[in-house]
Design an enzyme around this catalytic site. Structure first.
Site, PDB file in Angstrom:
ATOM      1  N   LYS A 193     -35.694  42.232 -62.167  1.00 41.55           N
ATOM      2  CA  LYS A 193     -35.318  41.673 -63.277  1.00 41.55           C
ATOM      3  C   LYS A 193     -35.667  42.332 -64.485  1.00 41.55           C
ATOM      4  O   LYS A 193     -37.118  42.436 -64.754  1.00 41.55           O
ATOM      5  CB  LYS A 193     -35.649  40.187 -63.400  1.00 41.55           C
ATOM      6  CG  LYS A 193     -34.607  39.368 -63.333  1.00 41.55           C
ATOM      7  CD  LYS A 193     -35.089  37.856 -62.973  1.00 41.55           C
ATOM      8  CE  LYS A 193     -34.228  36.859 -63.505  1.00 41.55           C
ATOM      9  NZ  LYS A 193     -34.787  35.557 -63.462  1.00 41.55           N
TER      10      LYS A 193
HETATM   11  C1  E4P Z   1     -32.614  33.073 -64.016  1.00 49.36           C
HETATM   12  O1  E4P Z   1     -32.666  33.897 -63.460  1.00 49.36           O
HETATM   13  C2  E4P Z   1     -33.798  32.392 -64.502  1.00 49.36           C
HETATM   14  O2  E4P Z   1     -34.862  32.093 -63.967  1.00 49.36           O
HETATM   15  C3  E4P Z   1     -33.283  30.807 -64.806  1.00 49.36           C
HETATM   16  O3  E4P Z   1     -32.162  30.401 -64.614  1.00 49.36           O
HETATM   17  C4  E4P Z   1     -33.877  30.154 -66.206  1.00 49.36           C
HETATM   18  O4  E4P Z   1     -33.534  28.822 -66.037  1.00 49.36           O
HETATM   19  P1  E4P Z   1     -34.175  27.736 -67.242  1.00 49.36           P
HETATM   20  O5  E4P Z   1     -33.626  27.819 -68.435  1.00 49.36           O
HETATM   21  O6  E4P Z   1     -34.057  26.369 -66.528  1.00 49.36           O
HETATM   22  O7  E4P Z   1     -35.742  28.079 -67.124  1.00 49.36           O
END
Ligand code: E4P
Length: 213
Positions: free
Chosen positions: A83
Site C-alpha cells: 500500500k
Molecule cells: C482501506 O484500505 C483503508 O484501510 C480503510 O478502508 C480506511 O477506512 P476508514 O476511513 O474507516 O479509516
C-alpha cells in the site's frame, strides 16, 4: 465482486475466513497500531489465514524509502500487496516496484484524477475512500462510480477497491457502481448477514415444527 476484510485483527480474519466470504485483507498503519505487536509477523500470520492478497502499507514518504520498505514487506509472502500513499513520490515508487514485479495498492484516493494517475503509474489496485468523503459532505459513491465508468471505457486493468466503507448500503452502492472489490470493517460484514425477517422466519419455522411434534 470480491470482499476484503479491512482489519489487522487475527480473530476477525479467522472468523470471516471460516465463513468463507472473504477474498483478501487490507490493513493500514492505524489498524495495525490498534493491534500492537510486530508488524512483519502479524502480516505473516494474516497470510496464513487467508488465501488472497494482503495489503500492507509503507511508512516512508520518500520514493527511495518506500521502495526499500516495500521490498522487505513483499519478501514476507507472495500474497503481500504494497500500500502506497497517493503522492508524487508514492507514484514514482509504484512505477519502479511494478518493474520489479511487486504489486501496489495506491491508498488515500479522494478524486478521479488521483485515481487516473495511480492507474497510469501502474497500480495493481487503487483505494478510493468513500466514507471519509461522505464525512465531509461529499459523495463517495459518486467517486467510485466515476472511476469505474472511465476505467471500463479505457480498459484499465487496475482493480478498484472501494475503501472506507461505513455501512451495508455502501456495499450495495459500490457493487452497483462496478467496483471490483469492497474492503469492509468486520462490523459491516457482520451486519450484512442480518435481516429481521430472516430471524422471525426461522423462529416461526422452528415453533411450527415443535407444535406438530
Ligand atoms: C482501506 O484500505 C483503508 O484501510 C480503510 O478502508 C480506511 O477506512 P476508514 O476511513 O474507516 O479509516
Amino acid at each position: 465482486m470480491k470482499l476484503f476484510l479491512d482489519t489487522a485483527n487475527l480473530q476477525e480474519i479467522q472468523q470471516a475466513a471460516a465463513w468463507g466470504v472473504i477474498d483478501g485483507v487490507t490493513t493500514n498503519p492505524t489498524l495495525v497500531a490498534k493491534e500492537g505487536g510486530d508488524f512483519p509477523s502479524r502480516l505473516a500470520q494474516i497470510c496464513e489465514l487467508v488465501k488472497g492478497p494482503v495489503s500492507a502499507e509503507v511508512l516512508a514518504t520518500d520514493t527511495k524509502g518506500m521502495i526499500a520498505e516495500a521490498k522487505e514487506l513483499a519478501a514476507i509472502s507472495p500474497q503481500i500487496v504494497i500500500k502506497i500513499p497517493m503522492t508524487a513520490d508514492g507514484l514514482q515508487a509504484v512505477a519502479a516496484l511494478k518493474e520489479e514485479g511487486i504489486r501496489c495498492n495506491v491508498t488515500l484516493i479522494f478524486s478521479f484524477n488521483q485515481a487516473l494517475l495511480a492507474a497510469k503509474a501502474g497500480a495493481a489496485y487503487i483505494s478510493p475512500f468513500l466514507g471519509r468523503l461522505d464525512d465531509l459532505g461529499h459523495d463517495g459513491v459518486q467517486l467510485v462510480q466515476d472511476i469505474c465508468h472511465v476505467f471500463q471505457h479505457y480498459n484499465f486493468t487496475t482493480k478498484i477497491i472501494a475503501a472506507s466503507i461505513r455501512h451495508p448500503l455502501h456495499v450495495l452502492q459500490v457493487a452497483q457502481a462496478g467496483a471490483h472489490i469492497a474492503t469492509l470493517p468486520f462490523s459491516v460484514l457482520e451486519k450484512m448477514f442480518k435481516h429481521p425477517l430472516t430471524d422471525q422466519g426461522l423462529e416461526r419455522f422452528l415453533a411450527d415444527w415443535q407444535k406438530m411434534k
